[in-house]
Write a protein that holds these residues in place. Structure first.
Motif, PDB file in Angstrom:
ATOM      1  N   PHE A  39       0.844  -1.200   0.000  1.00  0.00           N
ATOM      2  CA  PHE A  39       0.000   0.000   0.000  1.00  0.00           C
ATOM      3  C   PHE A  39       0.881   1.253   0.000  1.00  0.00           C
ATOM      4  O   PHE A  39       0.648   2.194  -0.762  1.00  0.00           O
ATOM      5  N   ILE A  40       1.910   1.246   0.813  1.00  0.00           N
ATOM      6  CA  ILE A  40       2.843   2.377   0.853  1.00  0.00           C
ATOM      7  C   ILE A  40       3.508   2.576  -0.502  1.00  0.00           C
ATOM      8  O   ILE A  40       3.735   3.698  -0.950  1.00  0.00           O
ATOM      9  N   LEU A  41       3.838   1.462  -1.179  1.00  0.00           N
ATOM     10  CA  LEU A  41       4.571   1.519  -2.443  1.00  0.00           C
ATOM     11  C   LEU A  41       3.661   1.671  -3.662  1.00  0.00           C
ATOM     12  O   LEU A  41       4.123   1.516  -4.790  1.00  0.00           O
ATOM     13  N   ALA A  42       2.400   1.965  -3.441  1.00  0.00           N
ATOM     14  CA  ALA A  42       1.465   2.138  -4.563  1.00  0.00           C
ATOM     15  C   ALA A  42       2.011   3.140  -5.572  1.00  0.00           C
ATOM     16  O   ALA A  42       2.643   4.132  -5.205  1.00  0.00           O
ATOM     17  N   GLU A  43       1.761   2.878  -6.849  1.00  0.00           N
ATOM     18  CA  GLU A  43       2.264   3.759  -7.903  1.00  0.00           C
ATOM     19  C   GLU A  43       1.688   5.161  -7.786  1.00  0.00           C
ATOM     20  O   GLU A  43       2.373   6.145  -8.031  1.00  0.00           O
ATOM     21  N   GLN A  44       0.427   5.259  -7.408  1.00  0.00           N
ATOM     22  CA  GLN A  44      -0.210   6.563  -7.276  1.00  0.00           C
ATOM     23  C   GLN A  44      -0.106   7.050  -5.837  1.00  0.00           C
ATOM     24  O   GLN A  44      -0.246   6.266  -4.895  1.00  0.00           O
ATOM     25  N   GLU A  45       0.121   8.343  -5.682  1.00  0.00           N
ATOM     26  CA  GLU A  45       0.198   8.922  -4.342  1.00  0.00           C
ATOM     27  C   GLU A  45      -1.111   8.722  -3.591  1.00  0.00           C
ATOM     28  O   GLU A  45      -1.120   8.434  -2.388  1.00  0.00           O
ATOM     29  N   ARG A  46      -2.229   8.882  -4.301  1.00  0.00           N
ATOM     30  CA  ARG A  46      -3.546   8.652  -3.704  1.00  0.00           C
ATOM     31  C   ARG A  46      -4.263   7.589  -4.542  1.00  0.00           C
ATOM     32  O   ARG A  46      -4.972   7.894  -5.495  1.00  0.00           O
ATOM     33  N   PRO A  47      -4.075   6.329  -4.194  1.00  0.00           N
ATOM     34  CA  PRO A  47      -4.589   5.230  -5.015  1.00  0.00           C
ATOM     35  C   PRO A  47      -6.085   5.003  -4.808  1.00  0.00           C
ATOM     36  O   PRO A  47      -6.733   5.663  -3.991  1.00  0.00           O
ATOM     37  N   SER A  48      -6.617   4.040  -5.546  1.00  0.00           N
ATOM     38  CA  SER A  48      -8.055   3.782  -5.505  1.00  0.00           C
ATOM     39  C   SER A  48      -8.455   2.822  -4.397  1.00  0.00           C
ATOM     40  O   SER A  48      -9.639   2.748  -4.041  1.00  0.00           O
ATOM     41  N   HIS A  49      -7.501   2.085  -3.841  1.00  0.00           N
ATOM     42  CA  HIS A  49      -7.825   1.034  -2.886  1.00  0.00           C
ATOM     43  C   HIS A  49      -6.598   0.763  -2.014  1.00  0.00           C
ATOM     44  O   HIS A  49      -5.522   1.312  -2.266  1.00  0.00           O
ATOM     45  N   VAL A  50      -6.769  -0.094  -1.025  1.00  0.00           N
ATOM     46  CA  VAL A  50      -5.660  -0.477  -0.148  1.00  0.00           C
ATOM     47  C   VAL A  50      -5.034  -1.779  -0.607  1.00  0.00           C
ATOM     48  O   VAL A  50      -3.814  -1.888  -0.755  1.00  0.00           O
ATOM     49  N   TRP A  51      -5.849  -2.791  -0.854  1.00  0.00           N
ATOM     50  CA  TRP A  51      -5.366  -4.155  -1.015  1.00  0.00           C
ATOM     51  C   TRP A  51      -6.356  -4.921  -1.872  1.00  0.00           C
ATOM     52  O   TRP A  51      -7.555  -4.686  -1.806  1.00  0.00           O
TER      53      TRP A  51
END
Length: 357
Positions: A88-100
């Motif tokens: 989740f921390i390493l998500a490509e987007q700074e504010r992603p659409s979901h957690v997991w």
């Protein structure tokens, strides 16, 4: 020798990385570099799981806390424990659409939108799905009943409910079981811990879904279970709810707990749900954070799931009304794995319309 430069057991390296990670700015810089390195490292397996992930894990302690926001403004505070937090921390987007688990998240939101009753989640963790659904149901009068016997994660779940001004989450530290008023304890680390019998006053008390829902006096439309092998026991304690409310059921099966050697449909948990009038599908999903956009949720009928490979787990869906998954959001596919894996055979482990961008 005291001055032997070799680090034969890796302990010195572990201590050094943890010390580096105490500087949060430096830690963030190192993690960003490692995430960029993933695009260049030649490796036949999963670069994240095999190379960069263990280094990032070593930069953290179990008490490190992060906060992150989704694209819709939903906020999460969470401990750095297991790959759920890391990815989740390493998500490509700074504010992603979901957690997991992107497709499972989208599936749960769809099922919740189609129903009129409450949602019950066994294994609510810090709220990766529960908080998302709580936000979705805000102001509707419908509730999300959360069960999380892990004390640390239940506290994070409560904090996240407060962080998002949610008054529709009901947080229970009991364990779901086939009998109420038993004593269990968690054996194992964090999200991998499974329930085993406890002695004396140790652990936590159990309750059946039937007993809980009878006390609440509220119908269910969605039931989600991710409780490390206790899913069957929990469903054995939900016979009345399954017969009366016919909630859509999303649940995990894992080879460590479920023997599917004679076929998935013949496992006790699938047999129980089939006998209750449900149709079953495996949900094709990434067991990580991965943006999927508007791609279809691919469902594999339970009698045509590709199950080969090392011990693994995946989510399944059981619905009494197949119309719930008949719309354009879904695609039924056969003879493929529910495990979406970038580094494995595209024919078996990639979405049928190709890898995510």
């Amino acid at each position: 020798m005291a001055n032997d430069p070799r680090d034969l057991d890796g302990s010195r390296l572990q201590r050094a990385l943890l010390q580096l990670g105490r500087d949060t700015a430096l830690r963030a810089e190192l993690m960003d570099w490692l995430k960029r390195a993933e695009q260049q490292l030649p490796h036949t397996g999963s670069v994240r799981d095999d190379i960069t992930g263990p280094i990032i894990d070593a930069l953290h302690s179990e008490q490190d806390v992060y906060e992150k926001q989704l694209a819709d403004g939903t906020r999460f505070r969470f401990l750095f424990r297991t790959k759920i937090a890391r990815d989740f921390i390493l998500a490509e987007q700074e504010r992603p659409s979901h957690v997991w688990e992107p497709q499972t998240t989208r599936l749960l939101k769809h099922l919740t939108a189609q129903g009129r009753g409450d949602v019950l989640i066994g294994g609510a963790y810090f709220g990766d799905h529960a908080v998302v659904l709580g936000v979705q149901l805000k102001g509707s009068g419908r509730l999300v009943h959360c069960f999380e016997p892990n004390t640390d994660q239940a506290a994070m779940l409560a904090a996240n409910a407060q962080l998002n001004a949610l008054d529709n989450l009901r947080i229970n530290k009991q364990g779901l079981w086939h009998e109420s008023s038993q004593r269990l304890r968690l054996d194992g680390f964090d999200s991998f811990a499974n329930a085993v019998p406890a002695t004396g006053d140790d652990g936590f008390e159990t309750i059946t879904i039937d007993d809980y829902c009878q006390a609440q006096g509220r119908p269910l439309s969605v039931l989600m279970l991710d409780i490390e092998g206790a899913e069957l026991r929990a469903l054995q304690g939900a016979a009345r709810v399954l017969a009366r409310d016919k909630p859509a059921v999303v649940f995990e099966v894992h080879r460590d707990y479920v023997d599917w050697s004679v076929g998935l449909t013949k496992t006790p948990i699938c047999s129980l749900l089939s006998a209750a009038g449900y149709q079953l599908y495996a949900v094709r999903d990434f067991n990580t954070h991965q943006e999927m956009g508007t791609r279809c949720i691919e469902l594999v009928p339970a009698d045509s799931v590709y199950l080969e490979g090392p011990p693994h787990g995946f989510n399944m869906l059981a619905v009494a009304d197949p119309a719930l998954v008949a719309g354009p959001l879904f695609r039924q596919v056969k003879n493929v794995s529910p495990k979406l894996l970038r580094h494995k055979s595209p024919a078996l482990h990639h979405p049928l319309d190709g890898l995510p961008d």
